[in-house]
Enzyme design. Structure first.
Site, mmCIF file in Angstrom:
data_model
loop_
_atom_site.group_PDB
_atom_site.id
_atom_site.type_symbol
_atom_site.label_atom_id
_atom_site.label_comp_id
_atom_site.label_asym_id
_atom_site.label_seq_id
_atom_site.Cartn_x
_atom_site.Cartn_y
_atom_site.Cartn_z
ATOM 1 N N GLY A 13 15.304 1.253 0.020
ATOM 2 C CA GLY A 13 14.528 0.004 -0.017
ATOM 3 C C GLY A 13 14.895 -0.800 -1.253
ATOM 4 O O GLY A 13 14.974 -0.245 -2.348
ATOM 5 N N ASP A 144 8.671 2.503 -5.565
ATOM 6 C CA ASP A 144 7.662 3.563 -5.439
ATOM 7 C C ASP A 144 7.373 4.271 -6.763
ATOM 8 O O ASP A 144 6.367 4.959 -6.898
ATOM 9 C CB ASP A 144 8.110 4.610 -4.408
ATOM 10 C CG ASP A 144 8.275 4.022 -3.019
ATOM 11 O OD1 ASP A 144 7.752 2.919 -2.788
ATOM 12 O OD2 ASP A 144 8.934 4.653 -2.170
ATOM 13 N N MET A 190 2.655 -0.898 -0.692
ATOM 14 C CA MET A 190 3.619 0.175 -0.374
ATOM 15 C C MET A 190 3.519 1.308 -1.393
ATOM 16 O O MET A 190 2.581 1.375 -2.175
ATOM 17 C CB MET A 190 5.028 -0.400 -0.351
ATOM 18 C CG MET A 190 5.353 -1.180 0.892
ATOM 19 S SD MET A 190 7.073 -1.745 0.848
ATOM 20 C CE MET A 190 7.341 -2.098 2.580
ATOM 21 N N ARG A 192 4.784 4.602 -0.416
ATOM 22 C CA ARG A 192 4.967 5.853 0.336
ATOM 23 C C ARG A 192 3.925 6.901 -0.041
ATOM 24 O O ARG A 192 2.746 6.621 0.054
ATOM 25 C CB ARG A 192 6.378 6.381 0.115
ATOM 26 C CG ARG A 192 7.115 6.588 1.407
ATOM 27 C CD ARG A 192 8.360 7.360 1.170
ATOM 28 N NE ARG A 192 9.541 6.511 1.163
ATOM 29 C CZ ARG A 192 10.094 5.976 2.236
ATOM 30 N NH1 ARG A 192 9.562 6.142 3.412
ATOM 31 N NH2 ARG A 192 11.184 5.255 2.151
ATOM 32 N N GLU A 247 -0.286 2.390 1.507
ATOM 33 C CA GLU A 247 0.188 2.689 2.873
ATOM 34 C C GLU A 247 0.205 4.195 3.156
ATOM 35 O O GLU A 247 0.162 4.614 4.301
ATOM 36 C CB GLU A 247 1.600 2.126 3.071
ATOM 37 C CG GLU A 247 2.634 2.767 2.140
ATOM 38 C CD GLU A 247 4.067 2.325 2.389
ATOM 39 O OE1 GLU A 247 4.283 1.422 3.209
ATOM 40 O OE2 GLU A 247 4.969 2.887 1.741
ATOM 41 N N TYR A 297 7.088 -6.516 2.630
ATOM 42 C CA TYR A 297 8.310 -6.931 1.924
ATOM 43 C C TYR A 297 8.042 -8.037 0.902
ATOM 44 O O TYR A 297 8.887 -8.277 0.034
ATOM 45 C CB TYR A 297 9.370 -7.410 2.932
ATOM 46 C CG TYR A 297 10.164 -6.290 3.592
ATOM 47 C CD1 TYR A 297 9.767 -4.965 3.459
ATOM 48 C CD2 TYR A 297 11.312 -6.549 4.321
ATOM 49 C CE1 TYR A 297 10.491 -3.932 4.054
ATOM 50 C CE2 TYR A 297 12.045 -5.523 4.915
ATOM 51 C CZ TYR A 297 11.625 -4.222 4.779
ATOM 52 O OH TYR A 297 12.351 -3.204 5.355
ATOM 53 N N LEU A 298 6.898 -8.728 1.034
ATOM 54 C CA LEU A 298 6.612 -9.780 0.044
ATOM 55 C C LEU A 298 6.587 -9.178 -1.356
ATOM 56 O O LEU A 298 7.079 -9.762 -2.313
ATOM 57 C CB LEU A 298 5.261 -10.445 0.329
ATOM 58 C CG LEU A 298 5.089 -11.116 1.680
ATOM 59 C CD1 LEU A 298 3.687 -11.719 1.794
ATOM 60 C CD2 LEU A 298 6.135 -12.206 1.873
ATOM 61 N N GLN A 299 5.994 -7.955 -1.449
ATOM 62 C CA GLN A 299 5.812 -7.358 -2.779
ATOM 63 C C GLN A 299 7.128 -6.920 -3.409
ATOM 64 O O GLN A 299 7.298 -6.996 -4.615
ATOM 65 C CB GLN A 299 4.853 -6.172 -2.703
ATOM 66 C CG GLN A 299 5.391 -4.953 -2.000
ATOM 67 C CD GLN A 299 4.321 -4.009 -1.492
ATOM 68 O OE1 GLN A 299 3.600 -3.428 -2.265
ATOM 69 N NE2 GLN A 299 4.222 -3.878 -0.179
ATOM 70 N N ARG A 300 8.069 -6.457 -2.591
ATOM 71 C CA ARG A 300 9.298 -5.960 -3.227
ATOM 72 C C ARG A 300 10.388 -7.018 -3.341
ATOM 73 O O ARG A 300 11.455 -6.759 -3.883
ATOM 74 C CB ARG A 300 9.774 -4.663 -2.567
ATOM 75 C CG ARG A 300 10.242 -4.753 -1.168
ATOM 76 C CD ARG A 300 10.677 -3.373 -0.652
ATOM 77 N NE ARG A 300 11.685 -3.552 0.364
ATOM 78 C CZ ARG A 300 11.997 -2.655 1.277
ATOM 79 N NH1 ARG A 300 11.393 -1.484 1.298
ATOM 80 N NH2 ARG A 300 12.931 -2.901 2.152
HETATM 81 O O1 F6P Z 1 10.907 3.352 -0.757
HETATM 82 C C1 F6P Z 1 10.606 2.015 -0.954
HETATM 83 C C2 F6P Z 1 9.782 1.489 0.169
HETATM 84 O O2 F6P Z 1 9.561 0.117 -0.034
HETATM 85 C C3 F6P Z 1 8.471 2.230 0.442
HETATM 86 O O3 F6P Z 1 7.439 1.840 -0.417
HETATM 87 C C4 F6P Z 1 8.239 1.882 1.887
HETATM 88 O O4 F6P Z 1 7.420 2.819 2.552
HETATM 89 C C5 F6P Z 1 9.622 1.920 2.451
HETATM 90 O O5 F6P Z 1 10.496 1.613 1.387
HETATM 91 C C6 F6P Z 1 9.899 0.966 3.565
HETATM 92 O O6 F6P Z 1 11.195 1.189 3.968
HETATM 93 P P1 F6P Z 1 11.977 0.303 4.995
HETATM 94 O O7 F6P Z 1 12.239 -1.027 4.361
HETATM 95 O O8 F6P Z 1 13.241 1.060 5.253
HETATM 96 O O9 F6P Z 1 11.120 0.211 6.222
#
Ligand code: F6P
Length: 419
Positions: A13, A144, A190, A192, A247, A297-300
């Protein structure tokens, strides 16, 4: 003997600052023209290596490489592609080494989390076994924040800042509506199986009664009656309730509150949807009007509100990885060692990939409040330094001016390798 080339790849990710590490890798490598030949990047991580789909970064202008510092996403493409054990996936590992041999790759830098550290480690072993001299170095990143040994993972500080800012802002909105309308706001984040990002939301408030009123961590089993009682009590006391839910929250039987229904190549269950599940439980039991948001995805990708501290760390690990490679340090990763909390000071030190690979660092119990719904002072001391400073991107026409690279492929030298 040609000069050794460097191959850089992104994995897993992406984060708001992974491209900053890429920028630092490329810029640092360009400073050593007598030691490093060309700098290549793999398209879509290890998949690009297997397919011999390499990108020639020499064709990118220095300004474009510099602009990666303020551009989110993964500029060369990332991947979820698991290289399993050496026994199970020997052919893939050998193919990677074959491709690296064909392109005179002497340095392989893999930018990822714990799975990628494992891949990089194994690759260093296969390259050695096959007699190809190649230094393999990991470059850390993951929102994460679950890598072992390092004080923090590059990318985390920015997601932490985004989540804390959003929690504070949305809570002001709910507060204004609460008298006659919305009483509960649920924000899903997020992370994990680790509650680091959820914990960062706790920075939004600083005194009793401030939002978020409740945080649901993956480290604490979800107890529905206790949760609903806590929501009711917050609404009665403060007029509204902001809930931040990770999540990865599970019930006492270990079942996720929400699974999106699929698994990735690493066997990780795709998570997502705990926010609406929790919000609906509140409505059904207490009848409060709610809104929920999944920051997803907004957060990352929220580079516009990145943490300057995180950006600096991401740049430093990129530069350090190249220097480790030049120093001939194989199967290592530059990591962050904290020197002080206030101000946050750190240095970059080195860890062996075997110590990082496949370990998952959870939120320690000392960071979780006794009632299980908030963060402690110790967590605050840990987190605060990581969100310090802003590093806004340049704006054009009211929007961030992000770069898109040319990503021209290097001429292939080997037959196809079907995946
Ligand atoms: O490992 C980073 C992360 O953003 C997690 O927080 C999240 O569960 C996962 O990736 C989502 O992954 P993908 O973008 O592959 O669905």
């Amino acid at each position: 003997m040609p000069l050794a080339n460097l191959l850089y790849a992104q994995s897993g990710g992406v984060t708001a600052t992974i491209n900053a590490s890429a920028s630092a890798v490329i810029e640092t490598a360009r400073k050593y023209p007598s030691r490093i030949g060309r700098v290549y990047a793999a398209r879509n991580g290890i998949i690009g290596v297997l397919r011999e789909d390499l990108i020639d970064t020499r064709l990118e202008k220095p300004e474009a490489i510099r602009a990666l510092r303020h551009t989110p996403g993964g500029a060369f493409g990332s991947c979820r592609f698991k290289l399993k054990s050496l026994e199970q996936d020997r052919a893939h590992y050998e193919r990677v080494v074959e491709v690296c041999k064909a392109h005179d790759i002497g340095y392989f830098l893999y930018n990822g989390g714990n799975d990628s550290a494992d891949t990089t480690h194994k690759l260093s072993q296969v390259a050695e076994a096959l007699g190809h001299p190649m230094i393999c170095v990991g470059v850390p990143k993951t929102i994460d924040n679950d890598l072992a040994l390092t004080d923090v993972c590059p990318g985390f500080g920015s997601v932490a800042k985004y989540v804390a800012v959003s929690t504070r802002e949305a809570s002001l909105d709910v507060l204004s509506m609460a008298e006659s309308s919305t009483k509960v706001f649920v924000l899903e984040v997020m992370g994990r199986h680790a509650g680091w990002i959820a914990a960062a939301a706790g920075l939004a408030g600083s005194k009793e009664g401030d939002p978020p009123h409740l945080i649901l961590f993956p480290e604490v089993a979800f107890d529905e009656p206790r949760f609903l009682a806590a929501v009711k009590s917050a609404v009665e006391k403060h007029g509204y309730c902001t809930v931040v839910v990770s999540e990865g929250v599970r019930d006492a039987q270990g079942r996720f509150l929400a699974e999106a229904g699929s698994k990735d190549a690493f066997g990780h269950v795709q998570l997502g949807g705990a926010g609406p599940v929790v919000a609906e439980k509140v409505r059904a039991a207490l009848g409060y009007k709610y809104h929920w948001a999944v920051s997803d995805y907004l957060q990352r990708s929220a580079r516009h509100i990145a943490s300057k501290t995180d950006l600096d760390i991401s740049l430093k690990v990129g530069a350090a990885a190249v220097k480790l490679a030049l120093a001939g340090k194989n199967a290592v990763m530059p990591i962050v060692k904290r020197l002080s909390n206030r101000p946050y000071r750190y240095e970059i030190v080195t860890a062996h990939l075997a110590e990082i690979a496949n370990h998952e660092r959870k939120l320690p119990p000392a960071y979780i409040r006794e009632d299980g719904f908030g963060i402690t002072r110790a967590a605050r001391s840990y987190l605060e330094g990581l969100i310090q400073g802003e590093a806004y991107p340049p704006y054009i026409n009211g929007l961030p001016d992000y770069v898109q690279l040319k990503n021209r492929a290097v001429k292939r030298r080997l037959p196809d390798y079907p995946l």
